[in-house]
Structures are given as C-alpha cells and as structure tokens.
Design a protein around this motif. Structure first.
Motif, PDB file in Angstrom:
ATOM      1  N   TYR A  53      52.119  43.920 139.312  1.00 17.04           N
ATOM      2  CA  TYR A  53      52.374  45.209 138.641  1.00 17.04           C
ATOM      3  C   TYR A  53      51.110  46.056 138.650  1.00 17.04           C
ATOM      4  O   TYR A  53      49.989  45.562 138.768  1.00 17.04           O
ATOM      5  N   SER A  54      51.321  47.361 138.548  1.00 14.37           N
ATOM      6  CA  SER A  54      50.216  48.302 138.388  1.00 14.37           C
ATOM      7  C   SER A  54      50.670  49.316 137.340  1.00 14.37           C
ATOM      8  O   SER A  54      51.870  49.435 137.084  1.00 14.37           O
ATOM      9  N   ALA A  55      49.717  50.031 136.712  1.00 15.63           N
ATOM     10  CA  ALA A  55      50.108  50.970 135.653  1.00 15.63           C
ATOM     11  C   ALA A  55      49.322  52.264 135.765  1.00 15.63           C
ATOM     12  O   ALA A  55      48.173  52.274 136.199  1.00 15.63           O
ATOM     13  N   ARG A  56      49.980  53.352 135.389  1.00 11.88           N
ATOM     14  CA  ARG A  56      49.283  54.639 135.282  1.00 11.88           C
ATOM     15  C   ARG A  56      49.786  55.346 134.030  1.00 11.88           C
ATOM     16  O   ARG A  56      50.908  55.106 133.574  1.00 11.88           O
ATOM     17  N   PHE A  57      48.952  56.244 133.513  1.00 15.53           N
ATOM     18  CA  PHE A  57      49.309  56.980 132.290  1.00 15.53           C
ATOM     19  C   PHE A  57      49.253  58.469 132.572  1.00 15.53           C
ATOM     20  O   PHE A  57      48.347  58.933 133.263  1.00 15.53           O
ATOM     21  N   VAL A  58      50.228  59.195 132.047  1.00 13.90           N
ATOM     22  CA  VAL A  58      50.253  60.646 132.250  1.00 13.90           C
ATOM     23  C   VAL A  58      50.421  61.362 130.909  1.00 13.90           C
ATOM     24  O   VAL A  58      51.063  60.836 130.003  1.00 13.90           O
ATOM     25  N   LYS A  59      49.826  62.552 130.811  1.00 16.06           N
ATOM     26  CA  LYS A  59      49.981  63.351 129.585  1.00 16.06           C
ATOM     27  C   LYS A  59      51.414  63.826 129.480  1.00 16.06           C
ATOM     28  O   LYS A  59      52.005  63.850 128.416  1.00 16.06           O
ATOM     29  N   GLN A  60      51.969  64.258 130.606  1.00 15.67           N
ATOM     30  CA  GLN A  60      53.388  64.600 130.630  1.00 15.67           C
ATOM     31  C   GLN A  60      53.912  64.348 132.040  1.00 15.67           C
ATOM     32  O   GLN A  60      53.184  64.434 133.018  1.00 15.67           O
ATOM     33  N   LEU A  61      55.182  63.996 132.074  1.00 13.95           N
ATOM     34  CA  LEU A  61      55.792  63.712 133.372  1.00 13.95           C
ATOM     35  C   LEU A  61      56.348  65.030 133.906  1.00 13.95           C
ATOM     36  O   LEU A  61      57.400  65.487 133.487  1.00 13.95           O
ATOM     37  N   ASN A  62      55.590  65.649 134.821  1.00 14.52           N
ATOM     38  CA  ASN A  62      56.066  66.912 135.392  1.00 14.52           C
ATOM     39  C   ASN A  62      56.332  66.733 136.889  1.00 14.52           C
ATOM     40  O   ASN A  62      56.180  65.638 137.434  1.00 14.52           O
ATOM     41  N   GLU A  63      56.702  67.820 137.533  1.00  8.41           N
ATOM     42  CA  GLU A  63      57.052  67.768 138.962  1.00  8.41           C
ATOM     43  C   GLU A  63      55.881  67.241 139.802  1.00  8.41           C
ATOM     44  O   GLU A  63      56.066  66.459 140.723  1.00  8.41           O
ATOM     45  N   THR A  64      54.659  67.685 139.456  1.00  7.32           N
ATOM     46  CA  THR A  64      53.476  67.260 140.225  1.00  7.32           C
ATOM     47  C   THR A  64      53.285  65.752 140.149  1.00  7.32           C
ATOM     48  O   THR A  64      53.063  65.080 141.160  1.00  7.32           O
ATOM     49  N   ALA A  65      53.367  65.213 138.921  1.00  9.85           N
ATOM     50  CA  ALA A  65      53.195  63.762 138.739  1.00  9.85           C
ATOM     51  C   ALA A  65      54.282  63.007 139.503  1.00  9.85           C
ATOM     52  O   ALA A  65      54.007  61.993 140.161  1.00  9.85           O
TER      53      ALA A  65
END
Length: 466
Positions: A53-65
């Motif tokens: 597994y790998s993990a990432r964190f985003v402030k918000q899930l938008n089109e770019t992400a």
C-alpha cells in the motif's frame, strides 16, 4: 446491531471483497484528524492483510488531484474521508476505486461506503474514520482499530450535537469497550485533562466561555486557590488526571456555582460535564490517552504539511513520530496564540448577522478556522458567527464557525457557505457549526455581503417558525 449498521456492514463486505482481488492499494485521504485516522485504519488493515500500500493526503479532492491519481494508473485506489462528492468525476477517469466517506454524496459508485446512502447522518452518526473502520472490520480482525474511529469522530466534532456519540458511532464505541481498548465516562469536558496543568484547562475554556476565567491565568489560579486545590506536586503542576475524585467534584461544583453567579444559562453550564472517551491501551498522561487530545495532536501534523507523521502515530509509532508530532503540536499552539493576538489587535468587523476578520497572509490558511473558533473567547459579541479570511493558493480560504446556541437559533453554516461560495464562483461545504470555502480574491466583498444577508434569512426563518 441496528438495521443501519447491518446494511453498512454488508456494503463494507462488498468493498472488502473488491480489495481482496488486488495486490497493491493506493490510499487517498483528507488532511484532518478524521482523514488521518481513516488512513491509519485502512493502512493498518492492509498491512495486517499482507497488501502492498501507499498513501497520500490532499486538502481537497478536486479535478487536478484526480487527474494526477488517474495518471499514476494505480491498481486500486481507496478514498477515505473524501470522494463521495466526486463519484462521477472518479468514474469519468476510470479510476478503479472504493470510496469510504461520510460527506454528502453526489452521484454514486459501485463500491461506495457512506452512511447517507443508508439513511444515517454523516455529520453526527458516523465519521469518515467510522466508515473506514467498518471496511477494515470486513477485511479482517481489526476491532482494536475502533479507537482510531472514535478519535476521528471526536476530531470531526461528531459528539457535539447530542453531547455524546450516537448512532453507528455509538455501536463502534461499544465494540471498542467490549474489546477492552476504550472507555467512556462522564467527566469535565474541558480540553487537556491528560496533559495540561489544571489552571490551563480553565484558562483555555471557550465552550462554555467562562467570564473572568477564560483567557485569565491569574483569575484561574485564584479560583483554584479559593477552592483549596493544591496545584503543584514534586515541582510540577498537577493535571486533571492527578487529582483525587473529591477534588474533581469540588472543582466541578465550584465551576457550576461560578457560572450560576455569572448568569450563564443552564444549558451552557450543562456543557461543562459530558461524555469523554479514553483509550485504555495508551499511556496515561500522553495525548493519545484522550480522544480529544489525540485528535488535536493529529491536526497539528496535517496542518503543517506533515500528514505522514500523523499517519505513523496512528499506526503505532510512539517514538520518533510521536516526538515529532509533539514538536509540531507545540508550534501549532504557538501559532494559535499568535493568531489570537492578531485578531485581538486588529479586531473584527461586525455586520448585522456575521462578524469577520481578514488574516491575509498573517495566519496560515490551514489553521485560520481553528483561530476563528477560538476567537469567540475574545470578541465582544458572541451572538454572531465568526467568519475568517486567509490567503491561499489561487484565491481566498474562508472559514466559518458558529456555536451550539447559534445552531439552536437556526443557523446552518454548511448550507450558507455552499450556496454563497457557489454564487461568487467558489466552492464550499462542511457542517452546520463549522464550514469552509475557497473563493476568488476579487469576490471577497460580494461574498461577505451575500453571506450576511443569507444568514439573516436563516435566523428570520427560524424565528418565524416559532
């Protein structure tokens, strides 16, 4: 088991079966306490199950992400504490995905675990980490991870509406109690019972606001002195957990008397004592022992771009990651103090139905919401919600904070922020008591004016319904 829990568990099993078909999983989660605990739960379950597994964190899930995630071509992506609002966009990019979330869904996916789909309310009956705990439970024996689900729920303020955890959150709590890793009890609700000196508990109280004590260190020391509470021991200040039961009772009844004399309404005084959640496998006197302090520790890592440290703490690192998290927490607390000083010096602008301050680049946009919430202790008028602006990449971050009293009067900040930010070309959402948005820099004045009118409308509507 409630009917809602049964149908959610069935859906969780369906999602778990899908995970079992894959060897490697990419986890995408939100950067707050609920998002970090969600990631901690699923990553621990995957590790135990022998998955890569790998993990990432985003402030918000938008089109770019989403574009980035799609380009990486992962075998399977598990979205936790986000994703429900982007179902169609996930499908359009053909991302093989499982969404485990609690926010209002828009569209649907085949593998979608969300309380709203089964008639439960995601703002107080189940958090993102709670949904993810159900998914982890369907993957294997992971009942001990109920502790993280409760920390996430408390971090998401899910206990505030009813004064305790209810709904599916409650069922998860009971599983943790049954497994010997959680305990709940009635206690003082002020923050910092594991780690703060007693006078600091009172000094930093904001809900309820204690006139003469909140923000007044001398006043708090004097108050304890008058009750004959010894507050140092072996050269260090005693904490709430160091007190004997009779001493705790003396402080609680002293506080109640103090509030009555100050004319504080009884429903506010009742908030001094409530249900608190203790993690029995954690060491006493550490932030992780108390669900509320644990969630704050996690927030301090994520808001300073160190979500990976918070994730490591969730996954059991009590050495290096914990020490780093504590350093970030100390920095976080200092930044909050500086932010409050900024608000105190600059003051807030009062309109008819809202009050606001503009921090520009003086306050980090990831903590401006917390400062908005805390500034209720220093503003003159506590009958208006507080709106805070801070510069962010490509626009302005807006954070709105209310109180239980304002909610009772009809204010719903989630509805207000969603609607008004969309009208000015931005996007927002959240909960009735705390919400956020990102808007274009040029629309700040228009947004403020429209928000003031909209909240005025909410108040009128409730007043007319009475």
């Amino acid at each position: 088991m409630s009917e809602q829990m049964e149908v959610l568990r069935k859906r969780a099993e369906k999602c778990a079966e899908e995970i079992k078909k894959h060897r490697a999983v990419h986890v995408v989660s939100h950067i707050d306490a609920d998002g970090l605990t969600s990631a901690g739960i699923i990553c621990t379950a995957l590790e135990r199950g022998g998955f890569e597994y790998s993990a990432r964190f985003v402030k918000q899930l938008n089109e770019t992400a989403l574009d980035e995630i799609a380009d990486e071509n992962h075998e399977l992506v598990v979205f936790t504490d986000l994703g429900s609002g982007m179902c169609e966009q996930i499908k359009a990019r053909r991302i093989q995905a499982i969404v485990s979330d609690h926010h209002q869904p828009q569209g649907d996916l085949e593998f979608h675990l969300n309380p709203h789909l089964f008639g439960a309310n995601g703002s107080y009956e189940l958090s993102g980490s709670g949904s993810t705990y159900l998914l982890a439970s369907a993957l294997g024996k992971n009942r001990d991870l109920s502790t993280l689900a409760i920390v996430g729920a408390i971090g998401d303020m899910q206990h505030m509406k009813m004064g305790q955890l209810v709904g599916i959150n409650r069922e998860i709590l009971e599983e943790g109690v049954g497994g010997g890793c959680l305990k709940f009890m009635k206690d003082l609700t002020l923050f910092g019972k594991q780690t703060r000196p007693i006078f600091k508990l009172l000094q930093y109280s904001s809900d309820p606001y204690l006139p003469g004590l909140t923000g007044n260190e001398e006043g708090c020391i004097g108050f304890l002195h008058d009750l004959n509470i010894r507050f140092s021991q072996d050269e260090r200040w005693r904490r709430w957990i160091d007190l004997e039961t009779p001493e705790k009772q003396k402080i609680v009844s002293g506080l109640i008397q103090y509030c009555l004399k100050a004319g504080i309404p009884s429903y506010k005084i009742e908030r001094l004592v409530g249900e608190v959640y203790v993690l029995l496998k954690e060491r006493e006197g550490t932030e992780m022992r108390d669900a509320s302090e644990f969630s704050t520790l996690l927030n301090a890592t994520a808001r300073y771009d160190h979500a990976e440290i918070g994730l490591a703490v969730c996954m059991g690192d009590r050495e290096e990651a914990y020490e780093k998290a504590r350093e970030l927490l100390a920095e976080h607390r200092q930044n909050l103090v500086n932010g409050l000083v900024f608000v105190k010096e600059k003051g807030v602008t009062e309109l008819e139905n809202i009050q606001y301050f503009d921090a520009g680049s003086e306050i980090k946009e990831t903590i401006v919401g917390i400062i908005a919430g805390m500034s209720s202790t220093i503003v003159r008028n506590r009958n208006l919600p507080i709106i805070a602006f801070a510069n962010t990449e490509g626009g302005v971050k807006v954070s709105a904070r209310g109180t239980q009293d304002l909610i009772r009067r009809g204010i719903n900040l989630s509805e207000a922020m969603t609607k008004i930010s969309a009208e000015v070309g931005g996007a927002g959402g959240g909960h009735d008591i705390a919400a956020g948005a990102t808007i274009p820099e040029s629309s700040k004045e228009e947004f403020t004016r429209k928000l003031d009118l909209f909240i005025g409308g909410q108040l009128k509507e409730r007043a007319n319904a009475r």
